[in-house]
Design a protein around this motif. Structure first.
Motif, PDB file in Angstrom:
ATOM      1  N   ASN A 117     -77.387  14.212  -0.611  1.00 58.59           N
ATOM      2  CA  ASN A 117     -76.470  15.159   0.223  1.00 58.59           C
ATOM      3  C   ASN A 117     -75.498  14.199   1.071  1.00 58.59           C
ATOM      4  N   LEU A 118     -74.333  13.959   0.236  1.00 55.78           N
ATOM      5  CA  LEU A 118     -73.229  13.200   0.995  1.00 55.78           C
ATOM      6  C   LEU A 118     -72.818  13.683   2.188  1.00 55.78           C
ATOM      7  N   GLU A 119     -72.448  15.024   2.053  1.00 58.31           N
ATOM      8  CA  GLU A 119     -71.878  15.799   3.445  1.00 58.31           C
ATOM      9  C   GLU A 119     -72.963  15.418   4.604  1.00 58.31           C
ATOM     10  N   GLU A 120     -74.131  15.814   4.267  1.00 56.98           N
ATOM     11  CA  GLU A 120     -75.020  15.696   5.487  1.00 56.98           C
ATOM     12  C   GLU A 120     -75.008  14.209   5.796  1.00 56.98           C
ATOM     13  N   ALA A 121     -74.972  13.149   4.797  1.00 57.33           N
ATOM     14  CA  ALA A 121     -75.130  11.795   5.420  1.00 57.33           C
ATOM     15  C   ALA A 121     -73.918  11.401   6.053  1.00 57.33           C
ATOM     16  N   ARG A 122     -72.761  12.096   5.920  1.00 56.40           N
ATOM     17  CA  ARG A 122     -71.536  11.696   6.507  1.00 56.40           C
ATOM     18  C   ARG A 122     -71.620  12.203   8.027  1.00 56.40           C
ATOM     19  N   THR A 123     -72.266  13.573   8.093  1.00 50.55           N
ATOM     20  CA  THR A 123     -72.500  14.028   9.521  1.00 50.55           C
ATOM     21  C   THR A 123     -73.442  13.017  10.060  1.00 50.55           C
ATOM     22  N   ALA A 124     -74.469  12.764   9.520  1.00 47.26           N
ATOM     23  CA  ALA A 124     -75.511  12.013  10.010  1.00 47.26           C
ATOM     24  C   ALA A 124     -75.067  10.453  10.630  1.00 47.26           C
ATOM     25  N   VAL A 125     -74.225  10.017   9.902  1.00 49.90           N
ATOM     26  CA  VAL A 125     -73.673   8.688  10.304  1.00 49.90           C
ATOM     27  C   VAL A 125     -72.857   8.672  11.359  1.00 49.90           C
ATOM     28  N   SER A 126     -71.789   9.932  11.438  1.00 51.51           N
ATOM     29  CA  SER A 126     -70.978   9.983  12.320  1.00 51.51           C
ATOM     30  C   SER A 126     -71.665  10.043  13.777  1.00 51.51           C
ATOM     31  N   MET A 127     -72.957  10.336  13.725  1.00 53.96           N
ATOM     32  CA  MET A 127     -73.613  10.271  15.099  1.00 53.96           C
ATOM     33  C   MET A 127     -73.734   9.034  15.763  1.00 53.96           C
ATOM     34  N   ILE A 128     -73.689   7.750  14.773  1.00 61.32           N
ATOM     35  CA  ILE A 128     -73.937   6.630  15.250  1.00 61.32           C
ATOM     36  C   ILE A 128     -72.940   5.546  15.001  1.00 61.32           C
ATOM     37  N   VAL A 129     -71.543   5.931  14.400  1.00 60.53           N
ATOM     38  CA  VAL A 129     -70.711   5.076  14.401  1.00 60.53           C
ATOM     39  C   VAL A 129     -69.382   5.954  14.772  1.00 60.53           C
ATOM     40  N   GLY A 130     -68.238   4.850  15.388  1.00 66.24           N
ATOM     41  CA  GLY A 130     -66.993   5.388  16.078  1.00 66.24           C
ATOM     42  C   GLY A 130     -65.814   5.739  15.301  1.00 66.24           C
ATOM     43  N   ARG A 131     -66.179   5.213  13.830  1.00 70.78           N
ATOM     44  CA  ARG A 131     -65.045   5.614  12.669  1.00 70.78           C
ATOM     45  C   ARG A 131     -65.022   6.823  12.230  1.00 70.78           C
ATOM     46  N   ASP A 132     -64.070   7.404  11.757  1.00 80.01           N
ATOM     47  CA  ASP A 132     -63.789   8.479  10.925  1.00 80.01           C
ATOM     48  C   ASP A 132     -64.693   8.546   9.525  1.00 80.01           C
ATOM     49  N   THR A 133     -65.744   9.644   9.283  1.00 76.25           N
ATOM     50  CA  THR A 133     -66.569   9.528   8.209  1.00 76.25           C
ATOM     51  C   THR A 133     -66.597  10.351   7.464  1.00 76.25           C
ATOM     52  N   GLU A 134     -65.382  11.340   7.456  1.00 84.84           N
ATOM     53  CA  GLU A 134     -64.983  12.416   6.577  1.00 84.84           C
ATOM     54  C   GLU A 134     -64.840  12.225   4.989  1.00 84.84           C
ATOM     55  N   LYS A 135     -64.330  11.139   4.691  1.00 89.01           N
ATOM     56  CA  LYS A 135     -63.722  10.791   3.485  1.00 89.01           C
ATOM     57  C   LYS A 135     -64.623   9.574   2.837  1.00 89.01           C
ATOM     58  N   LEU A 136     -65.639   9.074   3.527  1.00 89.70           N
ATOM     59  CA  LEU A 136     -66.412   7.977   3.219  1.00 89.70           C
ATOM     60  C   LEU A 136     -67.202   8.455   1.866  1.00 89.70           C
ATOM     61  N   ASP A 137     -67.417   7.683   0.754  1.00 93.58           N
ATOM     62  CA  ASP A 137     -68.251   7.873  -0.334  1.00 93.58           C
ATOM     63  C   ASP A 137     -69.624   7.401  -0.020  1.00 93.58           C
ATOM     64  N   ALA A 138     -70.552   7.517  -0.928  1.00 92.07           N
ATOM     65  CA  ALA A 138     -71.724   6.996  -0.480  1.00 92.07           C
ATOM     66  C   ALA A 138     -72.160   5.658  -0.040  1.00 92.07           C
ATOM     67  N   MET A 139     -71.626   4.703  -0.687  1.00 94.15           N
ATOM     68  CA  MET A 139     -71.430   3.375  -0.467  1.00 94.15           C
ATOM     69  C   MET A 139     -70.956   3.087   0.876  1.00 94.15           C
ATOM     70  N   GLY A 140     -70.003   3.942   1.293  1.00 95.02           N
ATOM     71  CA  GLY A 140     -69.212   3.415   2.590  1.00 95.02           C
ATOM     72  C   GLY A 140     -69.987   3.966   3.700  1.00 95.02           C
ATOM     73  N   VAL A 141     -70.879   5.142   3.489  1.00 94.86           N
ATOM     74  CA  VAL A 141     -71.603   5.670   4.316  1.00 94.86           C
ATOM     75  C   VAL A 141     -72.795   4.466   4.569  1.00 94.86           C
TER      76      VAL A 141
END
Length: 320
Positions: A117-141
């Motif tokens: 679930n990449l979209e959910e992973a992006r949302t989850a990681v956005s809670m703990i990082v300061g960077r933009d996460t909308e365009k991160l791929d799985a490795m970036g997340v």
């Protein structure tokens, strides 16, 4: 001193087993609200010097109010009874540590990636990082989560342990107030460059020694954590890349983690819609994967445990 040692030990254990219950009031949230209240001072039309002075006043006000409140409760509780003071100090210590919370939040990212679930992973990681996460791929997340765990091994656990050991909850809350201000207003962008400069610089000073202690403890953990970790490479990459960051402290543990896991971290990232060019940390011996989030948490816990033991040994010397 004996009550301080008991509280220091018990607070760490409570954090390890319980983490931060969402239903329980947390003093750091109150510190955050206090900082947000001062945010109204940061007006766009102000000159750079006025923003700088207002940011400095905010730092003084937040730290003084936080330490006064912590000291008042601390002294009052021990005045009532040593046992009451010991209990309150234990709770304060517990609330100032974030090892279990860091694992909990980063493992949410892990589980989303493991489930595809990449979209959910992006949302989850956005809670703990300061960077933009909308365009991160799985490795970036995965890399973003690993970097956060690595950096916060110092900010969220080792540094608070050191300040708690040296100065008890008052020093611990002083550190936490500064660190929270840095995380909220310490950005080098148009909005916060001057208003948040005092908070950012003070945070750099307070974390200078703990970040380096954290790195050395993480190197030790890399030697003692099994075949997935490489102690010699952790040492080599730390020596080479520990300065590959605008902050004097952030790359300390990130470089160790990258070297230990054999992956490459950092590099260019998007903040508030703008690409910020940053050097890479580590060698891409392999692609980062979601299992690295688990591995980073193992390094975090073992480094934190080593710090806790060392602090207890030092404190015990004052009792013997």
């Amino acid at each position: 001193m004996i009550y301080h040692i008991i509280s220091f030990a018990a607070g760490f254990v409570l954090d390890f087993f319980l983490g931060d219950p969402h239903w329980l009031w947390h003093p750091v949230c109150l510190i955050g609200k206090l900082i947000s209240a001062f945010g109204a001072w940061n007006k766009k039309e102000l000159s750079e010097m006025k923003k700088l002075w207002r940011g400095t006043v905010m730092v003084l006000a937040v730290t003084v109010l936080t330490c006064t409140a912590a000291a008042g409760l601390f002294v009052l509780s021990y005045h009532i009874h040593p046992l009451a003071g010991c209990i309150l100090e234990t709770i304060m210590t517990y609330q100032l540590l974030a090892a279990r919370c860091l694992e909990t939040e980063s493992m949410k990212v892990y589980r989303c990636l493991a489930a595809g679930n990449l979209e959910e992973a992006r949302t989850a990681v956005s809670m703990i990082v300061g960077r933009d996460t909308e365009k991160l791929d799985a490795m970036g997340v995965a890399k973003a989560a690993v970097e956060t765990v690595a950096e916060n091994t110092s900010d969220g656990v080792v540094a608070p342990l050191i300040y708690l050991a040296v100065g008890g909850p008052i020093a611990g809350f002083f550190y936490k107030a500064v660190n929270t201000m840095d995380s909220m207003v310490g950005y080098k962008n148009e909005k916060y460059l001057y208003f948040g400069r005092c908070a950012a610089k003070l945070d750099d000073i307070l974390n200078f020694l703990p970040a380096r202690v954290s790195a050395l403890l993480m190197i030790a953990a890399s030697f003692l954590s099994g075949n997935d970790y490489h102690g010699k490479n952790a040492w080599r990459i730390w020596r080479r890349d520990r300065r590959n960051h605008a902050s004097p402290n952030s790359a300390q543990t990130e470089s160790v983690c990258a070297g230990s896991l054999g992956i490459q971290l950092a590099g260019n990232a998007s903040y508030f819609g703008k690409i910020v060019e940053k050097p890479v940390i580590g060698d891409a011996c392999r692609a980062a994967e979601y299992e690295d989030i688990k591995r980073a948490n193992t390094l975090m816990y073992r480094s934190s445990f080593f710090c806790w033991i060392l602090c207890l040994l030092v404190l015990a010397l004052f009792v013997v």
